[in-house]
Scaffold this motif. Structure first.
Motif, short mmCIF file in Angstrom:
data_model
loop_
_atom_site.label_atom_id
_atom_site.label_comp_id
_atom_site.label_asym_id
_atom_site.label_seq_id
_atom_site.Cartn_x
_atom_site.Cartn_y
_atom_site.Cartn_z
N THR A 154 -62.16 47.73 -134.87
CA THR A 154 -61.10 47.89 -133.89
C THR A 154 -60.48 46.54 -133.59
N ALA A 155 -59.19 46.45 -133.76
CA ALA A 155 -58.50 45.18 -133.53
C ALA A 155 -58.54 44.82 -132.04
N PRO A 156 -58.75 43.56 -131.69
CA PRO A 156 -58.75 43.16 -130.29
C PRO A 156 -57.36 43.33 -129.68
N PRO A 157 -57.26 43.57 -128.38
CA PRO A 157 -55.94 43.73 -127.76
C PRO A 157 -55.13 42.45 -127.90
N ALA A 158 -53.83 42.63 -128.04
CA ALA A 158 -52.93 41.47 -128.21
C ALA A 158 -52.88 40.66 -126.93
#
Length: 251
Positions: free
Chosen positions: A247-251
């Motif tokens: 899961t990509a970290p939040p921007a």
């Protein structure tokens, strides 16, 4: 200066390889007895046994319990996918591509200490223990597994025996769903092992062959263990694929 002369078993193993490669021993050929081969090569039966086990580990020969040693038919490597796509149920006990399996369940089996710890139950608590033998299309064993389920969860229900009743052969996920238990996640711990004599006999491989042992445990939504299993997967037959979604970290 070190002696570079091959050990006796290595010399015999190389002679075996040549006979297989040049067709002297075709696929399915049964090897002479160890006593006969020992007399031919001037070696003891232990040397012949080690040479055979070397070629079994290489996938050129196979041992058939009670029947002898044979030139093995080339087998394609099997792919075992151990990570499900997001939102899908946990991986089943049997990987895709298995033709069939045999299973034998024993109810009211006391949990040994290590299994009790994995299931978060007291040592000696009653479980259903199920042994599985997974077979390819020629009904040759390609992996084994031993599963444990607490009878505190399944006892007295139609799903108590994985190999019997109306849910015989159903997955752990489906059997638990019948009890309104949702299997939410699976935890797996793989490690390399060398198979012992009993395991080698069941799998038709050489004693000491490399295998992957996977400790796998299913958990429900409350993170309660509902089943644990030990899978034994011969290294010369399987590629094990862990495809992990990040899961990509939040921007």
């Amino acid at each position: 200066m070190a002696d570079s002369t091959p050990a006796g078993y290595q010399r015999v193993a190389e002679a075996f390889r040549e006979r297989i490669t040049d067709g002297t021993w075709p696929t399915g050929h049964r090897l002479p007895s160890r006593a006969q081969l020992g007399a031919e090569f001037g070696e003891g039966e232990n040397v012949i046994r080690k040479a055979q086990e070397t070629l079994i580990a290489e996938g050129l020969l196979e041992g058939r319990p009670g029947a002898g040693t044979y030139v093995r038919e080339p087998r394609p490597r099997l792919l075992m996918r151990r990570s499900p796509a997001p939102g899908t149920p946990p991986v089943p006990l049997a990987p895709a591509g298995i033709a069939t399996w045999d299973a034998h369940s024993t109810a009211k089996t006391p949990a040994p200490e290590n299994i009790a710890a994995r299931l978060d139950i007291r040592e000696g608590a009653l479980c259903v223990r199920t042994e599985y033998e997974f077979l390819d299309t020629a009904r040759r064993p390609v992996m084994t597994a031993v599963s444990w389920e607490p009878m505190a969860i399944t006892g007295g229900t139609v799903v108590v025996l994985p190999d019997g009743g109306p849910f015989a052969g159903a997955s752990v996920v489906d059997r638990m769903a019948h009890l309104d238990i949702t299997v939410a996640r699976a935890s797996e711990r793989p490690r390399p092992v060398q198979v012992d004599r009993e395991q080698a006999s069941k799998l038709g491989v050489a004693v000491g062959s490399l295998a992957t042992w996977i400790e796998r445990t299913f958990y429900d939504r409350e993170d309660r263990p509902v089943e644990t299993a030990d899978l034994l997967i011969p290294a010369d037959r399987w590629d094990i694929d862990y495809d992990i979604t990040l899961t990509a970290p939040p921007a």
